[in-house]
Motif scaffolding. Structure first.
Motif, short mmCIF file in Angstrom:
data_model
loop_
_atom_site.label_atom_id
_atom_site.label_comp_id
_atom_site.label_asym_id
_atom_site.label_seq_id
_atom_site.Cartn_x
_atom_site.Cartn_y
_atom_site.Cartn_z
N ARG A 327 11.37 17.09 59.41
CA ARG A 327 10.02 16.55 59.68
C ARG A 327 10.10 15.42 60.71
O ARG A 327 9.26 15.32 61.60
N ALA A 328 11.12 14.56 60.55
CA ALA A 328 11.31 13.48 61.53
C ALA A 328 12.06 13.97 62.76
O ALA A 328 12.24 13.21 63.73
N LYS A 329 12.52 15.26 62.70
CA LYS A 329 13.24 15.87 63.81
C LYS A 329 14.46 15.04 64.23
O LYS A 329 14.67 14.74 65.41
N ASN A 330 15.25 14.70 63.19
CA ASN A 330 16.43 13.89 63.46
C ASN A 330 17.48 14.12 62.37
O ASN A 330 17.16 14.67 61.31
N VAL A 331 18.70 13.71 62.67
CA VAL A 331 19.80 13.77 61.70
C VAL A 331 20.31 12.34 61.53
O VAL A 331 20.66 11.68 62.51
N PHE A 332 20.34 11.87 60.27
CA PHE A 332 20.66 10.48 59.97
C PHE A 332 22.01 10.39 59.27
O PHE A 332 22.25 11.04 58.25
N HIS A 333 22.89 9.55 59.82
CA HIS A 333 24.23 9.35 59.26
C HIS A 333 24.24 8.10 58.39
O HIS A 333 23.70 7.06 58.78
N GLY A 334 24.88 8.19 57.24
CA GLY A 334 24.93 7.04 56.34
C GLY A 334 25.85 7.30 55.16
O GLY A 334 26.90 7.93 55.32
N GLY A 335 25.46 6.83 53.99
CA GLY A 335 26.37 6.90 52.84
C GLY A 335 25.71 7.29 51.54
O GLY A 335 26.05 6.75 50.48
N ASN A 336 24.77 8.25 51.57
CA ASN A 336 24.12 8.67 50.32
C ASN A 336 25.08 9.36 49.35
O ASN A 336 24.73 9.58 48.20
N PHE A 337 26.27 9.67 49.81
CA PHE A 337 27.28 10.28 48.95
C PHE A 337 27.95 9.26 48.03
O PHE A 337 28.77 9.62 47.18
N HIS A 338 27.68 7.98 48.21
CA HIS A 338 28.38 6.95 47.45
C HIS A 338 27.87 6.92 46.01
O HIS A 338 26.67 6.86 45.78
N GLY A 339 28.79 6.91 45.05
CA GLY A 339 28.42 7.14 43.65
C GLY A 339 28.28 5.90 42.80
O GLY A 339 28.40 5.98 41.56
N ASP A 340 28.00 4.74 43.38
CA ASP A 340 27.97 3.51 42.58
C ASP A 340 26.89 3.52 41.49
O ASP A 340 27.10 2.97 40.41
N TYR A 341 25.75 4.14 41.78
CA TYR A 341 24.70 4.17 40.75
C TYR A 341 25.20 4.87 39.49
O TYR A 341 25.02 4.37 38.37
N ILE A 342 25.82 6.03 39.66
CA ILE A 342 26.30 6.78 38.49
C ILE A 342 27.49 6.06 37.86
O ILE A 342 27.59 5.97 36.62
N SER A 343 28.39 5.56 38.66
CA SER A 343 29.59 4.90 38.14
C SER A 343 29.22 3.72 37.24
O SER A 343 29.73 3.60 36.11
N LEU A 344 28.33 2.88 37.69
CA LEU A 344 27.94 1.71 36.90
C LEU A 344 27.24 2.13 35.61
O LEU A 344 27.52 1.59 34.53
N GLU A 345 26.34 3.10 35.70
CA GLU A 345 25.63 3.53 34.49
C GLU A 345 26.57 4.19 33.49
O GLU A 345 26.44 4.00 32.28
N MET A 346 27.52 4.97 33.98
CA MET A 346 28.46 5.61 33.06
C MET A 346 29.36 4.58 32.38
O MET A 346 29.68 4.71 31.20
N ASP A 347 29.76 3.54 33.10
CA ASP A 347 30.53 2.48 32.46
C ASP A 347 29.71 1.81 31.36
O ASP A 347 30.22 1.50 30.29
N LYS A 348 28.43 1.58 31.63
CA LYS A 348 27.58 0.95 30.62
C LYS A 348 27.40 1.87 29.41
O LYS A 348 27.45 1.41 28.25
N VAL A 349 27.20 3.16 29.65
CA VAL A 349 27.05 4.10 28.54
C VAL A 349 28.36 4.19 27.75
O VAL A 349 28.36 4.24 26.51
N LYS A 350 29.48 4.20 28.47
CA LYS A 350 30.79 4.26 27.82
C LYS A 350 31.00 3.06 26.89
O LYS A 350 31.43 3.20 25.74
N ILE A 351 30.67 1.87 27.38
CA ILE A 351 30.80 0.67 26.57
C ILE A 351 29.85 0.74 25.37
O ILE A 351 30.22 0.39 24.24
#
Length: 525
Positions: A327-351
């Motif tokens: 839609r924006a007719k572009n390709v954007f490079h970045g880091g949406n693959f980074h898993g910090d959201y899941i990592s932090l929540e899983m540590d909290k659930v684990k605890i």
């Protein structure tokens, strides 16, 4: 059927696909959007330098790849990263992983061909489980190794588990008339470059952790009954002045569970009157593991609510790099693959789950220690003291398992090791966090198993079945059907396995205390 692509996918819908055998179907408007995105990338990428299409990967991205090698590049990526180790993930985790990856693609920002989303759908619905190994992902650039094994199966080269046996993917595809995936532009990178392994495992963790919380509330209510505790620590009046939603929800649930109990005591009937004793036989207040359940399980309730919101948000997100926006007719490079959201929540659930197992172990210890409860024989021994051993042996299992949980609860979120020639210089370890949480949850079911075994023996010692609340009595009846009262010593490991399986298959409910979630075609646990 669960429709994917038309709206946000919920945890309940994931549960239905995973555990109730519901078919997953793709919204055709969303599929068209996926195709539009692919067609845009096909035209846009011509004569442009775009990461992962005509470049190397990671720190090798400065190398341009000739056009005639771009398809082979994708296959090289898949094959080289199919390098996991350890055990294969449980089928339920693999199926959830595939749902998460498909959900990301159906957002229409990955530049993939529709062949990919249709094949993933078919593998999910046919219960074809790629052999994905537990060790490999560091949770940045996505779960590269785990998802590479998914991609390896998709292209018909990896192994899959199908009907409880491992086969080459190509054999099962041919048997079911499925066509292995051909790379069109960037399908190799698109499959492996995301957070879907950790997210898929996290989804199962949230489902199972919610179940554990309900069981812990149920067994906590039941122990308060059998020791004839006072009821004011669960009262609305006491809990409402503590302004935490979880605490009040737990207290409310436990009050509902104890409706109709003839064992729980009302303090004014016993202590709020003139008394002549100088020393009371009964404790004026119960031990913390009985009296403070809302304050202990309340934060766990709130943690799971927040974790579900984050994990479901990730499920419905785009975790690719780059992001293709037609839609924006572009390709954007970045880091949406980074898993910090899941990592932090899983540590909290684990605890949180470790703390839940610790509560269970303390309640268990209270029941087994006659010097604490002054009510039951040592180790809930219904036989001859000194000659028989009751629950003495099984307690060791619970104690050692809680100790393992405590060690496993060291957070992965803060355990980053730079790698990939320091291109990945800070990583999430999200897949490790999710898998360790899964182990802690499984352990916690074992601890609660020993607790419920002991509670049932306590009920029989007191012969108080008819004085229990209807909720507790139903649990007693249902579990006694698979675990009869015992007096003589015998190996208990088979009982532990049966009851653990029961707790994992059932969910306590105030309307139906133990409702079995019967799958139409569920994955192996």
């Amino acid at each position: 059927m669960v429709v994917l692509g038309s709206k946000v996918l919920s945890l309940e819908e994931v549960h239905r696909v995973l555990f109730e055998g519901e078919e997953l179907v793709l919204d055709e408007a969303a599929v068209k959007n996926v195709n539009d995105n692919f067609e845009f990338l096909k035209n846009f990428s011509s004569k442009k330098l775009i990461y992962g299409i005509n470049t190397g990967f990671g720190p090798m991205a400065q190398y341009r790849i000739p056009e005639e090698d771009t398809f082979q590049l994708q296959y090289n990526l898949i094959r080289s990263h199919s390098s996991g180790a350890g055990k294969c993930l449980a089928p339920v985790l693999t199926k959830s992983l595939m749902i998460a990856r498909l959900s990301s693609f159906m957002q229409g920002f990955s530049g993939v061909h529709t062949d990919l989303v249709y094949l993933l759908r078919d593998m999910i619905n046919h219960n074809i489980y790629p052999c994905i190994y537990e060790h490999g992902g560091v949770g940045a650039s996505g779960d590269l190794v785990q998802l590479a094994h998914l991609a390896h199966a998709l292209i018909g080269e990896g192994n899959v588990l199908y009907e409880d046996e491992i086969h080459p993917a190509a054999v099962i595809f041919a048997q079911l008339d499925l066509k292995p995936l051909d790379v069109h532009i960037r399908e190799g990178l698109a499959v492996i470059n995301g957070t879907s392994a950790m997210t898929g495992i996290a989804l199962v963790n949230i489902i199972e952790a919610r179940k554990l919380l309900l069981w812990s509330c149920s067994l906590s209510a039941m122990i308060n009954e059998v020791v004839e505790a006072f009821d004011d620590h669960l009262s609305h009046e006491l809990n409402v002045v503590k302004r935490h939603n979880g605490q009040n929800k737990v207290a409310e649930m436990m009050r509902g569970m104890l409706q109709g109990s003839k064992m729980i005591r009302h303090r004014p009937d016993h202590l709020y009157k003139e008394l002549e004793e100088e020393i009371f036989k009964d404790k004026v207040q119960e031990y913390y593991s009985l009296r403070c359940v809302p304050q202990i399980l309340g934060p766990i309730y709130d943690t799971l609510v927040h974790a579900e919101n984050i994990v479901v948000g990730e499920l419905n997100s785009v975790s690719d790099n780059p992001v293709v926006d037609h839609r924006a007719k572009n390709v954007f490079h970045g880091g949406n693959f980074h898993g910090d959201y899941i990592s932090l929540e899983m540590d909290k659930v684990k605890i949180a789950m470790t703390k839940l197992s610790m509560l269970s172990e303390r309640q268990l210890n209270y029941l087994l220690n006659d010097k604490l409860n002054h009510k039951f024989p040592p180790f809930m021994n219904l036989g001859k003291l000194g000659f028989n051993f009751g629950m003495q042996g099984v307690q060791f299992t619970a104690t050692s398992t809680v100790a393992e949980n405590q060690t496993l609860s060291f957070p992965m979120y803060i355990h980053s090791i730079p790698n990939n020639n320091d291109n990945q210089d800070i990583v999430s370890m999200g897949c490790n966090a999710a898998q360790m949480t899964y182990k802690v949850i499984e352990n916690t079911f074992e601890v609660l198993t020993v607790q419920v075994m002991t509670l049932l023996q306590a009920v029989d010692y007191l012969n108080c079945q008819e004085r229990l609340a209807g909720f507790s009595h139903k649990i007693y009846q249902d579990i006694r059907a698979i675990f009869p009262k015992f007096i003589e010593d015998a190996p208990r490991y088979a009982d532990v396995q049966k009851i653990k399986a029961y707790l994992m298959r059932h969910e306590p409910s105030l309307t139906e205390p133990a409702v079995e979630k019967k799958p139409k075609s569920s994955p192996v646990q």
